[in-house]
Design a protein around this motif. Sequence first.
Motif, mmCIF file in Angstrom:
data_model
loop_
_atom_site.group_PDB
_atom_site.id
_atom_site.type_symbol
_atom_site.label_atom_id
_atom_site.label_comp_id
_atom_site.label_asym_id
_atom_site.label_seq_id
_atom_site.Cartn_x
_atom_site.Cartn_y
_atom_site.Cartn_z
ATOM 1 N N GLU A 242 0.286 -6.323 -0.653
ATOM 2 C CA GLU A 242 -0.668 -6.675 -1.698
ATOM 3 C C GLU A 242 -0.024 -6.948 -3.048
ATOM 4 O OE1 GLU A 242 -0.664 -2.077 -1.609
ATOM 5 O OE2 GLU A 242 -0.225 -3.783 -0.298
ATOM 6 N N TRP A 243 1.317 -6.962 -3.122
ATOM 7 C CA TRP A 243 1.986 -7.107 -4.417
ATOM 8 C C TRP A 243 1.611 -8.411 -5.116
ATOM 9 C CZ3 TRP A 243 3.844 -4.113 -7.870
ATOM 10 C CH2 TRP A 243 4.705 -4.591 -8.864
ATOM 11 N N ASP A 244 1.558 -9.499 -4.378
ATOM 12 C CA ASP A 244 1.248 -10.794 -4.981
ATOM 13 C C ASP A 244 -0.179 -10.866 -5.502
ATOM 14 O OD1 ASP A 244 3.739 -11.887 -4.676
ATOM 15 O OD2 ASP A 244 3.315 -12.817 -2.733
ATOM 16 N N ASP A 245 -1.055 -9.967 -5.053
ATOM 17 C CA ASP A 245 -2.447 -9.978 -5.495
ATOM 18 C C ASP A 245 -2.634 -9.271 -6.836
ATOM 19 O OD1 ASP A 245 -3.143 -11.285 -3.148
ATOM 20 O OD2 ASP A 245 -3.511 -9.404 -2.062
ATOM 21 N N GLN A 246 -1.626 -8.548 -7.276
ATOM 22 C CA GLN A 246 -1.729 -7.800 -8.531
ATOM 23 C C GLN A 246 -1.498 -8.712 -9.729
ATOM 24 O OE1 GLN A 246 -2.834 -4.832 -8.134
ATOM 25 N NE2 GLN A 246 -2.419 -4.686 -5.920
ATOM 26 N N GLY A 247 -2.176 -8.414 -10.837
ATOM 27 C CA GLY A 247 -1.995 -9.173 -12.067
ATOM 28 C C GLY A 247 -0.745 -8.734 -12.815
ATOM 29 N N PRO A 248 -0.329 -9.479 -13.826
ATOM 30 C CA PRO A 248 0.897 -9.162 -14.575
ATOM 31 C C PRO A 248 0.908 -7.760 -15.178
ATOM 32 C CG PRO A 248 0.165 -11.375 -15.091
ATOM 33 C CD PRO A 248 -0.928 -10.756 -14.262
ATOM 34 N N GLU A 249 -0.223 -7.326 -15.771
ATOM 35 C CA GLU A 249 -0.228 -6.016 -16.407
ATOM 36 C C GLU A 249 -0.125 -4.896 -15.380
ATOM 37 O OE1 GLU A 249 -2.756 -5.022 -19.634
ATOM 38 O OE2 GLU A 249 -3.057 -7.090 -20.223
ATOM 39 N N THR A 250 -0.801 -5.065 -14.231
ATOM 40 C CA THR A 250 -0.714 -4.052 -13.189
ATOM 41 C C THR A 250 0.713 -3.972 -12.657
ATOM 42 O OG1 THR A 250 -3.019 -4.433 -12.561
ATOM 43 C CG2 THR A 250 -1.616 -3.302 -10.961
ATOM 44 N N LYS A 251 1.323 -5.122 -12.430
ATOM 45 C CA LYS A 251 2.716 -5.130 -12.000
ATOM 46 C C LYS A 251 3.603 -4.462 -13.054
ATOM 47 C CE LYS A 251 2.628 -9.225 -8.991
ATOM 48 N NZ LYS A 251 3.141 -10.591 -8.760
ATOM 49 N N GLY A 252 3.309 -4.734 -14.312
ATOM 50 C CA GLY A 252 4.100 -4.135 -15.383
ATOM 51 C C GLY A 252 4.016 -2.627 -15.388
ATOM 52 N N GLN A 253 2.809 -2.093 -15.156
ATOM 53 C CA GLN A 253 2.636 -0.641 -15.119
ATOM 54 C C GLN A 253 3.428 -0.027 -13.968
ATOM 55 O OE1 GLN A 253 -1.594 -0.225 -14.851
ATOM 56 N NE2 GLN A 253 -1.961 -0.992 -16.925
ATOM 57 N N VAL A 254 3.377 -0.680 -12.813
ATOM 58 C CA VAL A 254 4.103 -0.179 -11.643
ATOM 59 C C VAL A 254 5.615 -0.198 -11.900
ATOM 60 C CG1 VAL A 254 4.669 -0.627 -9.220
ATOM 61 C CG2 VAL A 254 2.301 -0.855 -10.009
ATOM 62 N N LEU A 255 6.109 -1.320 -12.399
ATOM 63 C CA LEU A 255 7.549 -1.475 -12.597
ATOM 64 C C LEU A 255 8.060 -0.561 -13.701
ATOM 65 C CD1 LEU A 255 7.739 -5.359 -12.262
ATOM 66 C CD2 LEU A 255 8.478 -3.654 -10.583
ATOM 67 N N ASN A 256 7.273 -0.394 -14.755
ATOM 68 C CA ASN A 256 7.689 0.501 -15.834
ATOM 69 C C ASN A 256 7.772 1.935 -15.332
ATOM 70 O OD1 ASN A 256 8.141 1.032 -18.806
ATOM 71 N ND2 ASN A 256 6.337 2.309 -18.467
ATOM 72 N N GLY A 257 6.777 2.356 -14.533
ATOM 73 C CA GLY A 257 6.804 3.703 -13.989
ATOM 74 C C GLY A 257 7.939 3.903 -13.003
ATOM 75 N N LEU A 258 8.253 2.869 -12.234
ATOM 76 C CA LEU A 258 9.308 2.971 -11.232
ATOM 77 C C LEU A 258 10.680 3.091 -11.877
ATOM 78 C CD1 LEU A 258 10.011 2.825 -8.206
ATOM 79 C CD2 LEU A 258 10.077 0.335 -8.420
#
Length: 310
Positions: A242-258
């Motif tokens: 489902e990664w491609d279905d996420q918007g830029p901000e959601t991806k940003g939150q995930v990547l920042n936390g990771l």
Amino acid sequence: MEIDFVEDLKQPEYTGENRCEPCTLLNLAIAVAVGSLVARKTKLGGALAIVVSIGLIYLRGYLVPGTPTLTKRYLPPEVLRWFGKEPEPELASGVGGIDSGGSPSNDATDTPAAAADSPPESNGESSGDDAPEEPVELDLETFFLSHDVLEPCADRDDLCLTDAFEADWLDAIDKIDTAGVDSADAIAAFGFEEDPDEFDIESREDTQLLVASHGIAGRWPSRPALIADIAASGVLEEWTPEWDDQGPETKGQVLNGLRMFLETCPTSGGEISMDEEVVESCCSSHDVIAVTCDETGERLFEQRLDTVGA
């Protein structure tokens, strides 16, 4: 000699664009008060005291020692807003990360742009509403555990990267040409739908900014942090359907936390450490938890200390 003396008095970190207007007005008021007291005994002395005080404030940004520190720590946010100053220093938290772009700064080019760049996905049909879609709030711990990105650490009560994900992530980092990373790489990693030519990556000291014509879409504390996000996005695309279905901000939150789970520096390969540090703007400062490369001093992650566990 006189010119050298004046140059020695100057403090660029507290003057010019960095001048704190509340500090300046407070010190001017003190200067006038002191000058008035001296003028009771000698008018010339009082006038001289005010002139000298104004000169020092002009050159140094303040008159009373410790004013910038006291102001940053204790001046109420409401007072800063009276002067058009943002009470919160901008944290470099990627795209839509913790505390990133929560409120626009005084500089029009610092207006967060991530929301404007991610229109609602609706199979090509207009929703009839121009308001940008709110980013999806993910439970990051659940997301990481359910996709085998993190697992309980073997040697402590915490979460760590799984060996498989860490190996894929570091391999993806190694394949990136660090000198050649550009805005197109960031646009692809976060899934912005705008033309990559509308974006650019700018460096402000160590901070990396993804800049659009209408504002700042992302901000990272260092180039290694940006590279880590770009590489991690590519790996998550393979690991999470489902990664491609996420918007830029959601991806940003995930990547920042990771990013805070990295145990080696993305570019130097050296060790990293987590410490408490201070992030400052012209008129305010906050303690943050910072993850930093020991060898290079490059910061990978920062989060306000008073939001930890909130």
